[in-house]
Enzyme design. Structure first.
Site, mmCIF file in Angstrom:
data_model
loop_
_atom_site.group_PDB
_atom_site.id
_atom_site.type_symbol
_atom_site.label_atom_id
_atom_site.label_comp_id
_atom_site.label_asym_id
_atom_site.label_seq_id
_atom_site.Cartn_x
_atom_site.Cartn_y
_atom_site.Cartn_z
ATOM 1 N N CYS A 258 0.816 -1.225 0.000
ATOM 2 C CA CYS A 258 0.000 0.000 0.000
ATOM 3 C C CYS A 258 0.848 1.272 0.000
ATOM 4 O O CYS A 258 0.648 2.167 -0.823
ATOM 5 C CB CYS A 258 -0.982 -0.016 1.174
ATOM 6 S SG CYS A 258 -0.222 0.059 2.813
ATOM 7 N N HIS A 306 -2.537 1.212 6.823
ATOM 8 C CA HIS A 306 -2.921 1.076 5.414
ATOM 9 C C HIS A 306 -3.141 2.472 4.855
ATOM 10 O O HIS A 306 -3.533 3.396 5.575
ATOM 11 C CB HIS A 306 -4.195 0.242 5.271
ATOM 12 C CG HIS A 306 -4.509 -0.097 3.838
ATOM 13 N ND1 HIS A 306 -3.847 -1.087 3.153
ATOM 14 C CD2 HIS A 306 -5.383 0.454 2.944
ATOM 15 C CE1 HIS A 306 -4.307 -1.160 1.911
ATOM 16 N NE2 HIS A 306 -5.240 -0.222 1.766
ATOM 17 N N HIS A 318 -5.855 1.869 -4.340
ATOM 18 C CA HIS A 318 -4.881 1.342 -3.377
ATOM 19 C C HIS A 318 -4.463 -0.074 -3.759
ATOM 20 O O HIS A 318 -5.061 -0.710 -4.625
ATOM 21 C CB HIS A 318 -5.469 1.365 -1.962
ATOM 22 C CG HIS A 318 -6.604 0.394 -1.759
ATOM 23 N ND1 HIS A 318 -6.749 -0.376 -0.626
ATOM 24 C CD2 HIS A 318 -7.681 0.077 -2.548
ATOM 25 C CE1 HIS A 318 -7.846 -1.121 -0.724
ATOM 26 N NE2 HIS A 318 -8.426 -0.867 -1.871
#
Length: 342
Positions: A258, A306, A318
């Site tokens: 990520c 994240h 993402h």
């Protein structure tokens, strides 16, 4: 021939024994049907999916710790390299200074074998001797100065060697941390894969968060103007990565985790982001989610483990988790902890 039958149990007639044995057999059969030998009772698919989600979250947290330790190791490697170069240059300078002092001391020894006052008395050319003595005084002063320089250089070299040793020890600790976090990630991912494989094929295929796009063709339109020209360039890079796989610890261009996707995308715009999502959340000005514009970074969970890029229309782009490609998802897929405008 002797009988192999066991003697009847006292107090039980034949009909009673048959009834007891039948009941025991029924109980055993029920137990075997409920829990096959060698297998634990299976969780409900929803419980298994929740456990897989939790394992992926823990793996992502460990991945960010791995990225942080790896980034630290890279910096330390560069510092250790510079320290070693400095130590080598310092040692060369000291060797040259020692050589020059040695040559000067040898010349003095060869020319100064007797007491200066006696040499003056015996000299056939007193004026010439005095001239030479004056030169020797200057040479002695120069030698003393060079000796002081040598001592200072030696002290500096000792300090640089100590610092290089400290950096090396730090580097070893960082390498150990990298290896530890790597093992944690691999363990969590292996456990998640095993659980996913235990699901029926239909449940396994349905696993995953909702996604608007996992292919490059037909990408959604941006929902509004980018926050800046550099954000526009980062958006273009991120959109070009749609469909590429999630690879933990990777920062492109063939695979991403990520924070690696965010770092790579902004690098294409000439902006150097930190490696971890925790650091990326502070890489610019924080705004509210209601003010978010395309190109802003959206961090998730309280620990910012994240991160994704806001694309407008309530969507982020993402790298979700292992086994899933870079894609669009709803901005509210997880609890949002911050929005950062780079």
């Amino acid at each position: 021939m002797g009988s192999h039958r066991r003697p009847a149990q006292p107090g039980l007639d034949r009909s009673t024994r048959v009834t007891v044995l039948s009941a025991a057999a029924a109980t055993a059969a029920a137990a075997l049907g409920a829990a096959p030998a060698g297998a634990a009772p299976q969780d409900k698919p929803s419980d298994t999916r929740a456990t897989v989600d939790r394992l992926y979250e823990q793996a992502e947290q460990a991945t960010e710790l791995y990225n942080k330790a790896d980034e630290r190791a890279d910096k330390l490697r560069a510092q250790v390299g510079r320290a070693k170069d400095s130590v080598a240059r310092g040692q060369e300078r000291i060797n040259r200074m020692r050589g020059a002092l040695g040559a000067l001391a040898g010349a003095q020894y060869r020319s100064g074998g007797i007491d200066p006052s006696l040499a003056l008395l015996l000299s056939s050319d007193p004026d010439g001797y005095l001239d030479r003595a004056s030169v020797l005084d200057r040479v002695g002063a120069r030698q003393a100065g060079e000796l002081a320089d040598l001592q200072r250089a030696q002290r500096t070299l000792a300090q640089e060697r100590t610092e290089a040793g400290r950096k090396l020890a730090e580097l070893e600790k960082s390498r150990t941390a990298v290896a530890r976090h790597k093992r944690t990630v691999e363990h969590k991912l292996a456990k998640a894969r095993k659980l996913l494989n235990s699901l029926p094929s239909g449940e396994r295929g349905a696993y995953g968060r909702s996604s608007r796009s996992g292919e490059r063709a037909g990408l959604p339109e941006l929902g509004g103007a980018p926050a800046s020209s550099r954000a526009a360039a980062a958006i273009a890079a991120a959109r070009s990565a749609v469909g590429r796989p999630y690879v933990w610890g990777a920062s492109g261009p063939s695979g991403f985790d990520c924070s690696g996707l965010m770092q790579w995308s902004y690098a294409q715009a000439g902006v150097a982001l930190p490696r971890t999502s925790q650091a990326q959340r502070y890489a610019g000005r924080q705004v509210s989610l209601s003010e978010a514009r395309p190109g802003d970074l959206v961090a998730y969970r309280d620990d910012a483990s994240h991160i994704g890029m806001y694309m407008g229309n309530g969507q982020v782009l993402h790298a979700p988790y292992p086994g899933a490609a870079v894609r669009y998802d709803p901005v509210g897929m997880m609890p949002v902890s911050s929005v950062t405008r780079v």
